[in-house]
Motif scaffolding. Sequence first.
Motif, short mmCIF file in Angstrom:
data_model
loop_
_atom_site.label_atom_id
_atom_site.label_comp_id
_atom_site.label_asym_id
_atom_site.label_seq_id
_atom_site.Cartn_x
_atom_site.Cartn_y
_atom_site.Cartn_z
N TYR A 38 1.12 -1.00 -0.05
CA TYR A 38 -0.37 -0.22 -0.38
C TYR A 38 1.12 1.31 0.18
N GLY A 39 0.56 2.27 0.36
CA GLY A 39 0.81 3.68 -0.18
C GLY A 39 1.57 4.34 1.41
N GLY A 40 0.71 5.22 1.13
CA GLY A 40 1.25 6.78 2.41
C GLY A 40 -0.02 6.21 3.77
N GLY A 41 -0.53 5.80 3.73
CA GLY A 41 -1.30 5.38 4.89
C GLY A 41 -3.10 5.96 5.03
N GLY A 99 -3.00 3.18 -8.79
CA GLY A 99 -2.91 2.76 -9.70
C GLY A 99 -1.04 2.57 -9.09
N SER A 100 -0.38 3.19 -8.59
CA SER A 100 0.75 3.54 -8.94
C SER A 100 0.92 2.14 -7.51
N VAL A 101 0.54 1.43 -6.83
CA VAL A 101 0.77 0.67 -5.66
C VAL A 101 0.58 -0.53 -6.96
N ILE A 102 -0.52 -1.04 -6.98
CA ILE A 102 -1.13 -2.01 -8.49
C ILE A 102 0.43 -2.07 -9.07
N ASP A 103 0.82 -0.65 -10.47
CA ASP A 103 1.95 -1.01 -10.97
C ASP A 103 3.04 -1.57 -10.19
N THR A 145 -6.31 4.56 -13.25
CA THR A 145 -5.37 3.87 -14.36
C THR A 145 -5.39 3.24 -15.09
N GLY A 146 -6.22 2.39 -15.11
CA GLY A 146 -7.34 1.63 -15.12
C GLY A 146 -6.14 -0.27 -14.54
N SER A 147 -4.99 0.61 -13.99
CA SER A 147 -3.90 -0.85 -13.44
C SER A 147 -4.78 -1.57 -12.95
N GLU A 148 -5.79 -2.23 -12.38
CA GLU A 148 -6.61 -3.46 -12.65
C GLU A 148 -7.50 -3.87 -12.78
#
Length: 389
Positions: A38-41, A99-103, A145-148
């Motif tokens: 996950y990201g920043g919390g 998207g950044s987390v999934i990428d 992003t559609g990264s999902e």
Amino acid sequence: MLGKFTYENPTKLYFGEGVLDSLPEELRKVGKTILLIYGGGSIKKNGIYDKIIGILHDFEKEVIEISGVMPNPTYEKVEEGLSIARRQKVDFILAVGGGSVIDYAKAIAISIHYDGNPWKDYFVELKDPTCEVVKLGAVLTMVGTGSEMNTGSVITNTKEKLKLGHAFSNPDVFPRFAFLDPTFTYSLPHYQMVAGIFDIFSHICEQYFSGEDDNTSDYLAEGLMRSLLVSSRIANKNPLDYEARSNIMWTATWALNTLIAKGKSEDWMVHSLGQSIGALTNATHGMTLACVSLPYYRYILNFGLKKFVRFAENVFGVSPDGLSDLEIAKKGLQEMETWMRELGLVLRARDLGMTLEMIPDLVKGTVVMTTGYKTLSEEEIIKIYRESY
């Protein structure tokens, strides 16, 4: 509709408020050691983290965490995550975020069992993984992003001043499942919400502005863009409108799950220009796209005039009465700019930290696409960066 293609998309989607209650169905199918990324919390503040951890513990999963994934995930962060994932011998990856987390999770998934250099081979030379790919799933908290529901991953190499993406051909890179609850996006700041909205729009445009044939994909693209225009205006005024946010989330997924790319040559020059700015400034991805889109499309307008006329009429409702094709096309881009300003998008790259002195490095980091209406020369790329400044 010209050309031949193969379509495959194995991602199972759970959509709507409360769908995370179905996560146990998927956890029964995966191994014991779960890598939670996950990201920043923010997921700890809105309760998503606690709910997911509770479900994982109920199934007696061993949870390994990687947090702090940044909006433009770096290769240095990938190397850090690989060290953890390999040491812990993870069975499955669960990415919770945008998207950044999934990428980032995809970059980890394709590299855990890889002996080579992931950056060089996957992102520079665009090789496909032939090793075992660790399976992953996603819980989406930010749309764009559609990264999902695709195999794309974009990573920034700060040392080389490059931000590069790769849509992998190996279907194992698709998330096995994705949970899309529109209410999870409510806490997103307005700046991030509208940046994500433009990222969605840009994804559709990159596929739409290519080809000359009568293509079903173009009709689908126009419908998605019209839906996004309506929903974005509602969400811009009321971010808690569930119908608008759900439509935006669904449009984001279908904008880049490879469906509307079928039969299309695609372009992706806007993304190449924008990602180069992002590599040097660390600016929000959707905003870098907003800065370069209008300068780029105005530059290539005459090379794809027929499609830009169609865009003006079918997406923005421009009346052709009394206007030449060029006037119709230009008016369509004027309407696009009006909408962008209405949302509050950043339209000047200098407001994102770009300087004119950066242009040589920007050009160096720009991948030239050859499948749009115009293949840009270095001088033309410089011109567009100057126009975006």
